[in-house]
Design a protein around this motif. Structure first.
Motif, PDB file in Angstrom:
ATOM      1  N   LEU A 134      -9.919  -9.460  -3.950  1.00  0.00           N
ATOM      2  CA  LEU A 134     -10.021  -8.145  -3.311  1.00  0.00           C
ATOM      3  C   LEU A 134     -11.475  -7.824  -2.993  1.00  0.00           C
ATOM      4  N   GLY A 170     -14.060  -4.576  -1.615  1.00  0.00           N
ATOM      5  CA  GLY A 170     -14.241  -3.168  -1.272  1.00  0.00           C
ATOM      6  C   GLY A 170     -15.707  -2.802  -1.184  1.00  0.00           C
ATOM      7  N   TYR A 177      -9.541   2.857  -5.651  1.00  0.00           N
ATOM      8  CA  TYR A 177      -8.938   2.308  -4.435  1.00  0.00           C
ATOM      9  C   TYR A 177      -8.557   0.845  -4.619  1.00  0.00           C
ATOM     10  N   LEU A 178      -9.417   0.080  -5.325  1.00  0.00           N
ATOM     11  CA  LEU A 178      -9.119  -1.334  -5.569  1.00  0.00           C
ATOM     12  C   LEU A 178      -7.984  -1.492  -6.582  1.00  0.00           C
ATOM     13  N   GLU A 227      -5.441   0.493  -6.683  1.00  0.00           N
ATOM     14  CA  GLU A 227      -4.265   0.692  -5.842  1.00  0.00           C
ATOM     15  C   GLU A 227      -4.023  -0.511  -4.942  1.00  0.00           C
ATOM     16  N   LEU A 228      -5.106  -1.097  -4.429  1.00  0.00           N
ATOM     17  CA  LEU A 228      -4.968  -2.294  -3.590  1.00  0.00           C
ATOM     18  C   LEU A 228      -4.374  -3.444  -4.400  1.00  0.00           C
ATOM     19  N   GLU A 229      -4.756  -3.554  -5.672  1.00  0.00           N
ATOM     20  CA  GLU A 229      -4.188  -4.599  -6.537  1.00  0.00           C
ATOM     21  C   GLU A 229      -2.699  -4.349  -6.770  1.00  0.00           C
ATOM     22  N   ASP A 280     -10.178  -3.753   1.567  1.00  0.00           N
ATOM     23  CA  ASP A 280      -9.603  -2.441   1.285  1.00  0.00           C
ATOM     24  C   ASP A 280      -9.650  -1.473   2.469  1.00  0.00           C
ATOM     25  N   ASP A 324      -6.103  -7.216   5.642  1.00  0.00           N
ATOM     26  CA  ASP A 324      -6.725  -5.936   5.347  1.00  0.00           C
ATOM     27  C   ASP A 324      -5.671  -5.010   4.756  1.00  0.00           C
ATOM     28  N   ARG A 325      -6.081  -3.834   4.367  1.00  0.00           N
ATOM     29  CA  ARG A 325      -5.157  -2.898   3.704  1.00  0.00           C
ATOM     30  C   ARG A 325      -3.939  -2.613   4.580  1.00  0.00           C
TER      31      ARG A 325
END
Length: 415
Positions: free
Chosen positions: A16, A18, A32-33, A35-37, A92, A113-114
């Motif tokens: 990831l 960011g 945010y990371l 949540e991305l995970e 992210d 990307d996100r």
């Protein structure tokens, strides 16, 4: 007799990436990371490392600086000979076609990307023809400005659906038309067809909504994974799919609910998320019509989430975008059984934070702010559910009297 060994399919590993900027500090980037995970996990990927960079803003060329990109590249090379090499790098933020192309050329592996990650999850979750059509339209909208990077023979995907795809599309190629131009035209044709389908689906849904009778409509709204489907199952005694994954529910589910002999319609809607792709919001507007036409919104909040206040802001902003922010609303704080806090020492004079505020203090704060439009429950453990039902009944009955003042049904209840 020959034995068959079923080998377990290994999840793809991901890295990831960011940025820490003036607008997004280190703590916010970590959230945010996180949540991305969770998004990556929902999509079936395992995160093995995170990279962050403190910069003024994203590089227009490669999102991160050259040094950071080299660091990511070296890490990927280091893992090449291991049992689980890096399968993808996920950023992210939404990347431009230029950024995607440059990063792929440099790293040589799959780049997401996100936005594309969320689109992948939506594609996995889509069950009905409505949801599948909306997701496909959003995917094409995302793909169109990035065609130069993708450059794929899309006519194979579009064949047989009246979109101009398949072998017949070759005869439509103009003089000197490049593969890129042809792919672009095929996508535009496909998007036009999908929009037509959504118009037809919308007409069907409008007819369905008109046939629902004189009942108050209540819609569950909230951030993704806050427990809306669990609450739906609890109130409607139904079996709506509920899972501890992001976007477990894509399709709007409507059920008739009866509380104390008062019937009303309850709709479970798709969860919102920060940085939700604009293409998805546009594509899912028909699904979110349940929100627009609702008489009452139940805003479900996961109070155990450390960043629940920002999640509330994200939902409120989305409701504003849908012209639904002025509707009657109740805030229902769910998952009180998971709320954890660190008790302050008596002589601790530091300002209260999310970490050292008790549940009782939070209740007082929010109830003072929202008056009787605020409840605290645990749908999973069924805590305060009777109070929830009773309050909901009063709200629905009040709205019913306002909207249908001469409805004989309520007269029957009074008797």
């Amino acid at each position: 007799m020959k034995e068959f060994v079923i080998s377990e399919v290994k999840a793809e590993t991901a890295v990831l990436v960011g940025l820490i900027t003036q607008e997004q500090n280190e703590a916010k980037t970590k959230e945010y990371l996180d949540e991305l995970e969770f998004l990556a996990d929902t999509a079936g990927a395992v995160t093995v490392k995170r990279f962050t960079q403190r910069v003024g803003g994203p590089s227009a060329v490669t999102y991160v600086g050259k040094g950071k990109l080299e660091e990511i590249k070296n890490f990927i090379k280091l893992k090449e000979d291991e049992e689980e090499p890096i399968g993808m790098v996920i950023f992210d933020d939404e990347l431009s076609a230029k950024q995607l192309r440059n990063i792929e050329n440099e790293l040589g592996i799959k780049i997401l990307d996100r936005t594309s990650l969320i689109l992948d999850i939506f594609a996995m979750r889509a069950q009905t023809a409505n949801a599948k059509t909306q997701v496909e339209l959003a995917q094409y909208r995302y793909m169109l400005p990035r065609l130069q990077r993708l450059w794929t023979h899309l006519e194979r995907q579009g064949g047989g659906s009246g979109s101009g795809g398949g072998k017949g599309s070759v005869g439509l190629r103009g003089p000197g038309e490049t593969q890129l131009e042809m792919d672009r035209r095929i996508i535009l044709q496909r998007m036009s067809l999908l929009k037509q389908r959504l118009v037809e689906i919308d007409k069907q849904k409008i007819t369905q909504r008109k046939n629902r009778g004189r009942l108050i409509r209540v819609a569950l709204v909230g951030y993704t994974n806050v427990g809306k489907s669990t609450i739906m199952n609890l109130l409607a005694k139904s079996e709506v799919f509920a899972e501890n994954k992001l976007f477990a529910t894509l399709d709007t589910t409507v059920r008739k609910v009866v509380v104390e002999n008062l019937p009303f319609l309850l709709a479970d809607t798709v969860g919102f998320i920060r940085k939700l792709p604009t293409d998805l919001v546009d594509s899912f507007k028909s699904t979110l019509d349940e929100v627009r036409e609702a008489d009452l919104l139940l805003h479900i909040v996961d109070i155990s989430h450390p960043d629940f206040e920002e999640q509330i802001q994200v939902v409120n902003q989305t409701l504003t975008d849908l012209d639904s922010s002025e509707k009657p609303m109740m805030i229902v704080f769910n998952k009180i059984d998971n709320y954890h806090w660190l008790e302050k020492e008596p002589d601790d004079l530091t300002p209260p934070t999310k970490e050292n505020t008790s549940l009782n203090e939070l209740k007082k704060t929010w109830m003072a702010r929202e008056a009787d439009n605020c409840l605290f429950i645990s749908a999973k453990q069924r805590e305060n559910i009777e109070e929830f039902r009773s309050t909901l009944y009063k709200k629905v009955r009040e709205l019913h009297v306002q909207k249908y003042p001469y409805n004989d049904f309520l007269y029957d209840i009074e008797q």
